[in-house]
Design a protein around this motif. Structure first.
Motif, short mmCIF file in Angstrom:
data_model
loop_
_atom_site.label_atom_id
_atom_site.label_comp_id
_atom_site.label_asym_id
_atom_site.label_seq_id
_atom_site.Cartn_x
_atom_site.Cartn_y
_atom_site.Cartn_z
N THR A 167 -1.41 93.23 -92.99
CA THR A 167 -1.18 94.30 -92.83
C THR A 167 0.23 95.00 -93.22
O THR A 167 1.19 94.07 -93.27
CB THR A 167 -1.54 94.81 -91.44
N GLY A 168 0.53 96.41 -93.15
CA GLY A 168 2.04 96.66 -93.39
C GLY A 168 2.14 97.38 -94.67
O GLY A 168 3.18 97.84 -95.04
N HIS A 169 0.76 97.70 -95.54
CA HIS A 169 1.07 98.10 -96.81
C HIS A 169 1.35 99.61 -96.81
O HIS A 169 1.94 100.25 -97.77
CB HIS A 169 -0.21 98.09 -97.62
N GLN A 170 1.53 100.29 -95.49
CA GLN A 170 2.11 101.67 -95.46
C GLN A 170 3.54 101.69 -94.89
O GLN A 170 4.15 102.65 -94.40
CB GLN A 170 0.85 102.55 -94.26
N GLY A 171 4.15 100.38 -94.85
CA GLY A 171 5.58 100.60 -94.52
C GLY A 171 5.81 100.34 -92.96
O GLY A 171 6.98 100.77 -92.61
N MET A 224 -1.82 90.18 -100.38
CA MET A 224 -2.56 91.49 -100.61
C MET A 224 -2.27 92.07 -99.14
O MET A 224 -2.53 91.49 -98.21
CB MET A 224 -3.81 90.87 -100.81
N THR A 225 -2.50 93.33 -99.17
CA THR A 225 -2.30 94.11 -97.78
C THR A 225 -3.51 94.97 -97.67
O THR A 225 -4.01 95.63 -99.00
CB THR A 225 -1.13 94.97 -97.60
N THR A 226 -3.89 95.40 -96.53
CA THR A 226 -4.92 96.22 -96.30
C THR A 226 -5.15 96.78 -94.89
O THR A 226 -4.48 95.94 -93.96
CB THR A 226 -6.60 95.74 -96.73
N PHE A 227 -5.86 97.57 -94.48
CA PHE A 227 -6.19 98.03 -93.15
C PHE A 227 -6.85 96.65 -92.58
O PHE A 227 -8.09 96.22 -93.15
CB PHE A 227 -6.79 99.38 -93.10
N SER A 228 -6.61 96.39 -91.22
CA SER A 228 -7.19 95.08 -90.39
C SER A 228 -8.69 95.54 -90.14
O SER A 228 -9.38 94.87 -89.92
CB SER A 228 -6.35 94.61 -89.47
N SER A 229 -8.88 96.87 -89.85
CA SER A 229 -10.19 97.31 -89.46
C SER A 229 -11.29 97.61 -90.67
O SER A 229 -12.40 97.87 -90.36
CB SER A 229 -10.10 98.80 -88.62
N HIS A 230 -10.70 97.33 -91.82
CA HIS A 230 -11.83 97.57 -92.86
C HIS A 230 -12.50 96.61 -93.40
O HIS A 230 -12.15 95.68 -94.09
CB HIS A 230 -10.94 97.91 -94.10
N ILE A 231 -13.55 95.93 -92.68
CA ILE A 231 -14.02 94.70 -92.62
C ILE A 231 -14.81 94.50 -94.14
O ILE A 231 -14.84 93.53 -94.59
CB ILE A 231 -15.17 94.45 -91.49
#
Length: 101
Positions: free
Chosen positions: A79-83, A1-8
């Motif tokens: 992270t990395g879902h935006q390539g 699963m990927t996401t932004f690391s800042s979205h707590i």
């Protein structure tokens, strides 16, 4: 699963979901480690004890090999879902550590 690391809040939901599925939740990467650590310091990270954080390259590669042996037991969060080049997802894809290895 990927996401932004800042979205707590999203990380909390992901952690709860993984635990509800009976999987060990593993957050991979320095940025996730940084943001979870910051949220924890201000008491906004109640899920910190429910996850494993892996941030250094040597530990990350070792952990991916362990995960690959028992994939059904783990939920990877990275992270990395935006390539983004150099992201954990990018590195996982390049080292072929998961599928078939």
């Amino acid at each position: 699963m990927t996401t932004f690391s800042s979205h707590i809040a999203r990380l909390k939901s992901i952690s709860e979901f993984g635990n509800d599925m009976g999987r060990k939740v593993v957050f991979l990467g320095r940025s996730l480690n940084k943001y979870v650590g910051a949220a924890s310091r201000v008491d906004l990270c109640p899920f910190k004890n429910d996850i494993e954080l892996v941030s250094y390259r040597h530990h990350l590669e070792k952990k991916l090999k362990i995960i690959n042996k028992n994939r059904e037991d783990y939920m990877i969060v990275c992270t990395g879902h935006q390539g983004e080049p150099g992201s954990i997802l990018d590195r996982i894809a390049k080292i072929n550590c998961l599928p078939g290895k």
